[in-house]
Design a protein around this motif. Structure first.
Motif, PDB file in Angstrom:
ATOM      1  N   TRP A 188       0.836  -1.208   0.000  1.00 55.60           N
ATOM      2  CA  TRP A 188       0.000   0.000   0.000  1.00 55.60           C
ATOM      3  C   TRP A 188       0.870   1.258   0.000  1.00 55.60           C
ATOM      4  O   TRP A 188       0.650   2.206  -0.745  1.00 55.60           O
ATOM      5  N   LYS A 235       1.395   4.323  -2.731  1.00 55.73           N
ATOM      6  CA  LYS A 235       1.297   5.753  -2.396  1.00 55.73           C
ATOM      7  C   LYS A 235       2.621   6.475  -2.638  1.00 55.73           C
ATOM      8  O   LYS A 235       2.861   7.549  -2.083  1.00 55.73           O
ATOM      9  N   LYS A 256      -9.261  -0.835  15.845  1.00 54.98           N
ATOM     10  CA  LYS A 256      -9.677  -0.528  14.473  1.00 54.98           C
ATOM     11  C   LYS A 256     -10.869  -1.409  14.092  1.00 54.98           C
ATOM     12  O   LYS A 256     -11.157  -2.402  14.745  1.00 54.98           O
ATOM     13  N   TRP A 286      -5.822  -6.116  -3.750  1.00 54.71           N
ATOM     14  CA  TRP A 286      -6.294  -5.186  -4.777  1.00 54.71           C
ATOM     15  C   TRP A 286      -5.714  -5.499  -6.160  1.00 54.71           C
ATOM     16  O   TRP A 286      -6.032  -4.832  -7.133  1.00 54.71           O
ATOM     17  N   HIS A 299     -11.576  -3.572  -0.786  1.00 54.03           N
ATOM     18  CA  HIS A 299     -12.130  -2.380  -0.119  1.00 54.03           C
ATOM     19  C   HIS A 299     -11.780  -2.383   1.365  1.00 54.03           C
ATOM     20  O   HIS A 299     -11.343  -1.378   1.921  1.00 54.03           O
ATOM     21  N   GLN A 338      -8.023  -1.830   1.980  1.00 55.74           N
ATOM     22  CA  GLN A 338      -7.582  -0.461   1.687  1.00 55.74           C
ATOM     23  C   GLN A 338      -8.096   0.516   2.727  1.00 55.74           C
ATOM     24  O   GLN A 338      -7.417   1.485   3.077  1.00 55.74           O
ATOM     25  N   GLN A 339      -9.289   0.264   3.230  1.00 53.54           N
ATOM     26  CA  GLN A 339      -9.815   1.093   4.313  1.00 53.54           C
ATOM     27  C   GLN A 339      -8.909   0.988   5.549  1.00 53.54           C
ATOM     28  O   GLN A 339      -8.551   1.984   6.174  1.00 53.54           O
ATOM     29  N   MET A 371      -5.759   0.124   5.579  1.00 51.05           N
ATOM     30  CA  MET A 371      -4.466   0.739   5.287  1.00 51.05           C
ATOM     31  C   MET A 371      -4.529   2.260   5.469  1.00 51.05           C
ATOM     32  O   MET A 371      -3.609   2.875   5.987  1.00 51.05           O
ATOM     33  N   LYS A 372      -5.648   2.853   5.025  1.00 51.10           N
ATOM     34  CA  LYS A 372      -5.825   4.304   5.200  1.00 51.10           C
ATOM     35  C   LYS A 372      -5.778   4.653   6.680  1.00 51.10           C
ATOM     36  O   LYS A 372      -5.133   5.619   7.084  1.00 51.10           O
ATOM     37  N   GLU A 373      -6.473   3.859   7.474  1.00 49.35           N
ATOM     38  CA  GLU A 373      -6.523   4.151   8.916  1.00 49.35           C
ATOM     39  C   GLU A 373      -5.146   3.955   9.554  1.00 49.35           C
ATOM     40  O   GLU A 373      -4.743   4.725  10.419  1.00 49.35           O
ATOM     41  N   THR A 431      -2.254   4.352   8.231  1.00 46.81           N
ATOM     42  CA  THR A 431      -1.220   5.291   7.782  1.00 46.81           C
ATOM     43  C   THR A 431      -1.619   6.750   8.010  1.00 46.81           C
ATOM     44  O   THR A 431      -0.837   7.650   7.713  1.00 46.81           O
ATOM     45  N   ARG A 432      -2.822   6.970   8.504  1.00 47.97           N
ATOM     46  CA  ARG A 432      -3.326   8.336   8.690  1.00 47.97           C
ATOM     47  C   ARG A 432      -2.502   9.105   9.728  1.00 47.97           C
ATOM     48  O   ARG A 432      -2.032   8.544  10.708  1.00 47.97           O
TER      49      ARG A 432
END
Ligand SMILES: Nc1ncnc2c1ncn2[C@@H]1O[C@H](COP(=O)(O)OP(=O)(O)OP(=O)(O)O)[C@@H](O)[C@H]1O
Ligand SMILES: [Mg+2]
Length: 207
Positions: free
Chosen positions: A24, A28, A164, A184, A195, A198-199, A201-203, A205-206
């Motif tokens: 991921w 990015k 999480k 993915w 989905h 990736q959700q 991963m967003k959390e 790395t935020r």
């Protein structure tokens, strides 16, 4: 950022989540070093087979981890460390070097009780390092994502650890390593898994 995936228990998703995290971050446009700190080195083959620009290091000796992680971190945007199961000196070393520790955990109250030992180690590291690393629990193999039982939520609250939404039990997650892919990259059949991951991963790395 140095991410560490650890827990007292085996088979809870440390490798699955750490490999996806590294992939991921590369997606990015980050430069990533992946440290396989598990002497079983199950992540290493998967990382190699992905064919992504992820630099792989195998370091399972705690002293070596302590010595080398900061230096490696200076050479990349991010370091992802896949830890071994158990409360070993290696797990301790990861907690002494990571900025963020994630504790994947099975879906039952017994899994959570086992994780409390790792949370204890985390507290010790935080005491020694003025609050670092942050620690978050990732429930995995849930029957339904985000659907932790009230008992689980209560127990996590008692432990004083953030939780999480986690990942549900899905065949695509189990199949990914064998296909040398991350979810993915697996096409339409893995859309829901993609989905969800990736959700997460967003959390992770935020911020
Ligand atoms: N959400 C999920 N749904 C289905 N299967 C999963 C899920 N997460 C992990 N698995 C599978 O569970 C097994 C254990 O996962 P993984 O190897 O990531 O755990 P681990 O914590 O790294 O284990 P170990 O302690 O042995 O290193 C693997 O076969 C993996 O494919
Ligand atoms: Mg593993």
């Amino acid at each position: 950022m140095i991410y560490g995936l650890t827990n007292s228990k085996g088979g809870v998703g440390k490798t699955t989540i750490s490999v996806h995290l590294a992939a991921w971050l590369v997606k990015k446009k980050r430069t990533v070093i992946f440290i396989d700190a598990d002497p079983q080195s199950s992540a290493s083959q998967w990382i190699r087979e992905l064919g992504l620009p992820i630099k792989l290091e195998q370091i399972s000796e705690p002293e070596e981890l302590i010595l080398r992680v900061a230096k490696l971190a200076a050479d990349a945007n991010d370091v992802v460390i896949d830890g071994p199961a158990g409360l070993s000196a290696t797990t301790r070393a990861i907690m002494l070097r990571a900025d963020r520790v994630f504790l994947p955990c099975g879906p039952s109250i017994l899994d959570l009780r086992a994780a409390s030992k790792a949370v204890q180690l985390l507290r010790e590291a935080q005491k020694a390092r003025k609050g670092k690393p942050t620690g978050v629990l990732i429930p995995n193999k849930l029957q339904k994502r985000g659907r932790l039982s009230r008992e689980m939520m209560g127990a996590a609250k008692q432990l004083g650890i953030n939780v999480k939404a986690g990942l549900s039990q899905r065949q695509a997650f189990a199949d990914a390593a064998g296909q040398a892919k991350v979810v993915w990259q697996m096409g339409a059949g893995a859309l829901l898994a993609s989905h969800e991951m990736q959700q997460l991963m967003k959390e992770m790395t935020r911020g």
